[in-house]
Design a protein around this motif. Sequence first.
Motif, PDB file in Angstrom:
ATOM      1  N   PHE A  72       0.742  -0.990  -0.236  1.00  0.00           N
ATOM      2  CA  PHE A  72       0.088  -0.170   0.267  1.00  0.00           C
ATOM      3  C   PHE A  72       0.916   1.074  -0.076  1.00  0.00           C
ATOM      4  O   PHE A  72       0.769   1.863  -0.817  1.00  0.00           O
ATOM      5  CB  PHE A  72      -0.786  -0.194   1.256  1.00  0.00           C
ATOM      6  N   ALA A  73       1.638   1.348   0.966  1.00  0.00           N
ATOM      7  CA  ALA A  73       2.726   2.240   1.391  1.00  0.00           C
ATOM      8  C   ALA A  73       3.573   2.636  -0.723  1.00  0.00           C
ATOM      9  O   ALA A  73       3.491   3.894  -0.903  1.00  0.00           O
ATOM     10  CB  ALA A  73       3.801   2.674   1.807  1.00  0.00           C
ATOM     11  N   ILE A 118      11.856   3.555  -5.603  1.00  0.00           N
ATOM     12  CA  ILE A 118      10.681   2.403  -4.621  1.00  0.00           C
ATOM     13  C   ILE A 118      10.860   1.896  -5.253  1.00  0.00           C
ATOM     14  O   ILE A 118      10.714   1.048  -4.813  1.00  0.00           O
ATOM     15  CB  ILE A 118       9.612   3.554  -4.652  1.00  0.00           C
ATOM     16  N   ILE A 119      11.171   1.681  -6.578  1.00  0.00           N
ATOM     17  CA  ILE A 119      11.088   0.486  -7.259  1.00  0.00           C
ATOM     18  C   ILE A 119      11.869  -0.390  -7.244  1.00  0.00           C
ATOM     19  O   ILE A 119      11.759  -1.829  -7.022  1.00  0.00           O
ATOM     20  CB  ILE A 119       9.934   0.581  -8.848  1.00  0.00           C
ATOM     21  N   SER A 132       6.457  -3.304   5.814  1.00  0.00           N
ATOM     22  CA  SER A 132       7.912  -2.013   6.673  1.00  0.00           C
ATOM     23  C   SER A 132       8.032  -1.519   5.472  1.00  0.00           C
ATOM     24  O   SER A 132       8.059  -1.407   4.013  1.00  0.00           O
ATOM     25  CB  SER A 132       9.023  -3.642   6.899  1.00  0.00           C
ATOM     26  N   LEU A 133       8.020  -0.007   6.828  1.00  0.00           N
ATOM     27  CA  LEU A 133       9.202   0.757   5.201  1.00  0.00           C
ATOM     28  C   LEU A 133      10.256   1.266   5.638  1.00  0.00           C
ATOM     29  O   LEU A 133      11.268   1.238   6.333  1.00  0.00           O
ATOM     30  CB  LEU A 133       8.517   2.121   6.204  1.00  0.00           C
ATOM     31  N   ASN A 134      11.384   0.450   4.744  1.00  0.00           N
ATOM     32  CA  ASN A 134      12.814   0.763   4.353  1.00  0.00           C
ATOM     33  C   ASN A 134      13.024   1.587   4.021  1.00  0.00           C
ATOM     34  O   ASN A 134      12.182   2.347   3.391  1.00  0.00           O
ATOM     35  CB  ASN A 134      13.070  -0.555   3.700  1.00  0.00           C
ATOM     36  N   SER A 135      14.618   1.734   3.871  1.00  0.00           N
ATOM     37  CA  SER A 135      14.715   2.775   4.265  1.00  0.00           C
ATOM     38  C   SER A 135      15.196   3.721   2.617  1.00  0.00           C
ATOM     39  O   SER A 135      14.759   4.816   2.021  1.00  0.00           O
ATOM     40  CB  SER A 135      16.838   2.943   4.085  1.00  0.00           C
ATOM     41  N   TRP A 136      15.190   2.362   1.513  1.00  0.00           N
ATOM     42  CA  TRP A 136      14.014   2.830  -0.009  1.00  0.00           C
ATOM     43  C   TRP A 136      13.162   3.848   0.151  1.00  0.00           C
ATOM     44  O   TRP A 136      13.228   4.351  -0.728  1.00  0.00           O
ATOM     45  CB  TRP A 136      14.581   1.395  -0.828  1.00  0.00           C
TER      46      TRP A 136
END
Length: 300
Positions: free
Chosen positions: A95-96, A139-140, A261-265
């Motif tokens: 989703f994010a 992001i991708i 999870s909201l990773n750094s990328w």
Amino acid sequence: MALTDNTRGALLMALAMASFTVNDAFTKSVTPYINTGQILFVRGLMTCALVYVIARHMGALRPIKTLLRPIIVLRCLCEVTASILYLNALALMGFANVSAIMQSLPLAVTLGAALFLNEKVGWRRWTAILVGFLGVLIIIRPGPDGFTTAALLVVGSVFVTAGRDLLTRRMYTDIPSLTVTMTTSFVNTLIGAALIIPFGGWKPMDGYVWSHLFAAAVLVVIGYQAVILSMRSGDIAFVAPFRYTSMIWAFSIGYFVFGESLNSWILLGTAIIIASGLYTFYRESRRHQPPIAKTSTRIQ
């Protein structure tokens, strides 16, 4: 204390972005149970009913022949195509991630305006556009096999939505915004009905699915009206950047509701996209003209 026009416009823009993002969450929550065609059809029926009541009350209804004009027809086709791409991307991607990539929409609109509408875009904004799309790639993060299907779907949705917004800039002045919204919702509903069988057929819907689609339809209507009122309330250069408040909702929903999870990328790519978009708004405001991307909203 009375609110200034800019403050009112900013609050309305923030409300619009919250409505659109939560609508996306409700829609994503039903993708495991029904297909894209059924979502478009059921949510579209509800949206049409709600918008019709509002449009009738405000005297925004127009004869059908008035709506069968080239720009309106093309805009509807763009909206439907973008909706199909976006809903399928929501079903396949985090989703994010989807929400973050969609933040590049104002950059895509600026790019399209330069290429197809002969808008003047200087080297600074060209640089901002390129940097913004670099954020999308971060992001991708395409691997050795290239872009995933989900990535292609959401990027395609960005560019088709940009086409929709460019057509909106050429919309006939005698057609109210509510009429355009209702026409688009009606076309979405018809196309959704046509796609139910090709996409797997009708699936039974329980109270969970019905309630989530109804909530999504209500939020779509609130979002559309809030974004229109926001643009009419304050200075565009002040109000437009508040569209990025949607990422607060997207990250929160992705983490707490969908367990992403909201990773750094993701955070880095989103920061680059937003910074590029804000710079584009700034440069356009310095030129003393309404920002090219002022009407850019996410597809619903």
